[in-house]
Design an enzyme around this catalytic site. Structure first.
Site, short mmCIF file in Angstrom:
data_model
loop_
_atom_site.label_atom_id
_atom_site.label_comp_id
_atom_site.label_asym_id
_atom_site.label_seq_id
_atom_site.Cartn_x
_atom_site.Cartn_y
_atom_site.Cartn_z
N HIS A 146 0.96 -1.12 -0.04
CA HIS A 146 0.12 -0.14 0.22
C HIS A 146 0.79 1.52 -0.09
CE1 HIS A 146 -3.21 -2.43 0.13
NE2 HIS A 146 -3.50 -2.51 1.55
N ASP A 200 -2.94 -10.72 -2.76
CA ASP A 200 -3.46 -9.88 -1.02
C ASP A 200 -5.12 -9.51 -1.45
OD1 ASP A 200 -2.51 -8.76 1.64
OD2 ASP A 200 -4.20 -7.29 0.84
N HIS A 256 -6.02 -7.39 -0.87
CA HIS A 256 -6.57 -5.73 -1.15
C HIS A 256 -6.37 -5.45 -1.94
CE1 HIS A 256 -6.86 -6.25 3.27
NE2 HIS A 256 -8.11 -5.56 2.65
N ASP A 278 -4.50 -12.40 2.99
CA ASP A 278 -5.70 -12.23 3.61
C ASP A 278 -7.08 -12.27 3.19
OD1 ASP A 278 -4.80 -11.06 2.06
OD2 ASP A 278 -5.29 -9.08 3.51
N TYR A 324 -3.48 -12.30 8.46
CA TYR A 324 -3.94 -11.13 10.06
C TYR A 324 -4.41 -13.24 11.09
CZ TYR A 324 -2.99 -7.35 7.01
OH TYR A 324 -2.52 -6.52 6.52
C1 SP5 Z 1 -1.23 -5.09 4.03
C2 SP5 Z 1 -2.80 -5.74 4.68
O1 SP5 Z 1 -2.82 -6.35 3.90
N1 SP5 Z 1 -3.05 -4.06 4.22
C3 SP5 Z 1 -4.88 -4.11 4.72
C4 SP5 Z 1 -5.25 -3.01 4.91
C5 SP5 Z 1 -6.61 -3.00 5.31
N2 SP5 Z 1 -6.85 -1.60 6.15
C6 SP5 Z 1 -8.24 -1.61 6.36
C7 SP5 Z 1 -8.47 -1.12 7.89
C8 SP5 Z 1 -8.19 -1.71 9.03
C9 SP5 Z 1 -9.46 -1.86 10.12
N3 SP5 Z 1 -9.15 -2.66 10.93
C10 SP5 Z 1 -10.25 -3.17 11.74
C11 SP5 Z 1 -9.75 -4.19 13.04
C12 SP5 Z 1 -10.14 -3.36 14.07
N4 SP5 Z 1 -9.06 -3.32 14.93
ZN ZN Z 2 -4.39 -7.46 2.35
#
Ligand code: SP5
Ligand code: ZN
Length: 360
Positions: free
Chosen positions: A172, A208, A210, A298, A337
């Protein structure tokens, strides 16, 4: 099983970044991208018989090619600037988080200055509230780049496949901005390093969950590094929300060298693997000489960060499809994750890739 023996380039320094929280919807919640990810992946890959290689320090040239000097110097100094300010006393935390973002929405065409306060200046580089910079962040992110460059050096030297246990992840991060739990773009560094090592045309295949907006942006106008990605449809309300759509195909010399396949939330193995096959066919048709795989796991069904429903076997099959291209490959860790299954997903992908690349 010699064919399973993939070099795993890792660094204990990647544990130095261990966020304890992120800011999500305006409230504090538990961090997602935690240091324990390194250890669970390491354990699974060691158990699978792979060869652990500790990354040495790599020079800065490749990093300076893919990122603006100002982002690098911000990342190197931000935690110290924060520590020198009143923040610890005022808010009791040691992590940098912008409270405003000096975008054109704020400045409206006025001439602008750089903010002197780090809590405002950080918004010049950071683009979300989930990606805090703490005291160990620079060391860890730089060590993750060392892992990517170490794996690329092995492949340049003739290794058919190398895995970089990069963490924090990187896809990202654009030329000058960070976010999405990423601080430096490890996959882009690997691709650039392969080019410098003599690879004529590199493909980055990003599985990934995303869209890797950072990698896509860095190479958007280049024809020598192609970027293909399968990910949950940003238009369905998923990160990175504003880019990653199918009509983004590259510009200038990079026209046709970007390929995005957004999938509807809920897509499982069949639909996801169809997309992986389309990415592999696209790479095969483009006369690429080397590969970088941005391996986020993920997209797995039990992952808290995406609505895709890929299985462990699905990741194994993706490995066989991509490994079947027969190209020298650097596999770079991105997201993933769910700690109880994370290592097994990575091991499943690598086993599939290694078996297809080296033959049964
Ligand atoms: C590298 C990668 O997979 N990045 C992912 C980024 C997506 N993030 C979106 C928002 C994250 C929200 N997390 C909420 C969980 C509560 N702690
Ligand atoms: Zn991701």
């Amino acid at each position: 099983m010699a064919q399973q023996d993939v070099p795993v380039v890792w660094s204990p320094t990647t544990r130095a970044h261990d966020p304890n929280h992120e800011v999500w919807f305006g409230t504090t919640s538990d961090a997602t991208e935690v240091a324990a990810r390194v250890d669970t992946i390491l354990e699974s890959l060691r158990d699978a018989g792979h060869r652990l290689v500790e990354a040495g320090p790599a020079p800065d040239e490749v990093l300076e090619e893919i990122h603006d000097a100002e982002l690098l110097s911000f990342m190197r100094t931000a935690a110290d600037r924060w520590a020198a300010g009143p923040y610890s006393r005022l808010v009791g935390q040691d992590r940098v988080l912008p409270y405003l973002f000096p975008s054109p929405a704020m400045t409206g065409g006025l001439p602008t200055r750089r903010a002197t306060a780090v809590h405002a200046d950080a918004g010049r580089f950071g683009y979300d509230t989930t990606t805090l910079v703490g005291p160990g962040t620079w060391a860890a992110a730089r060590a993750a780049v060392d892992c990517a460059l170490g794996a690329a050096a092995l492949v340049t030297a003739g290794e058919p496949l190398a895995y970089a246990l990069c963490r924090p992840p990187g896809h990202h991060v654009t030329r000058a901005g960070y976010g999405g739990s990423c601080y430096l773009n490890n996959g882009a560094a690997a691709a650039e390093a392969l080019r410098r090592g003599g690879a004529r045309r590199v493909a980055v295949v990003d599985v990934d969950a995303h869209h890797g907006n950072g990698t896509a942006a860095i190479f958007y106008d280049r024809g020598d590094v192609r970027y293909g990605s399968v990910h949950v449809d940003p238009g369905a309300g998923w990160f990175p929300h504003v880019v990653g759509f199918a009509d983004e195909v590259g510009v200038g010399e990079g026209a046709g060298a970007t390929f995005n396949i957004p999938l509807v939330p809920g897509t499982a193995d069949d639909g996801w693997l169809d997309a992986v096959r389309r990415l592999a066919d696209w790479v095969a048709a483009a006369d690429c000489t080397s590969l970088v795989v941005s391996l986020g796991v993920d997209a797995a069904a039990d992952d808290p960060e995406s609505p895709l429903l890929v299985t462990r076997d699905g990741y194994g099959e993706a490995g066989r499809i991509i490994g079947g291209l027969g190209l020298p490959a650097v596999v770079v860790q991105e997201g993933g994750y769910h700690l109880p299954t994370l290592g097994g997903l990575v091991a499943s992908y690598l086993a599939g890739h290694a078996s297809a690349a080296h033959g049964p």
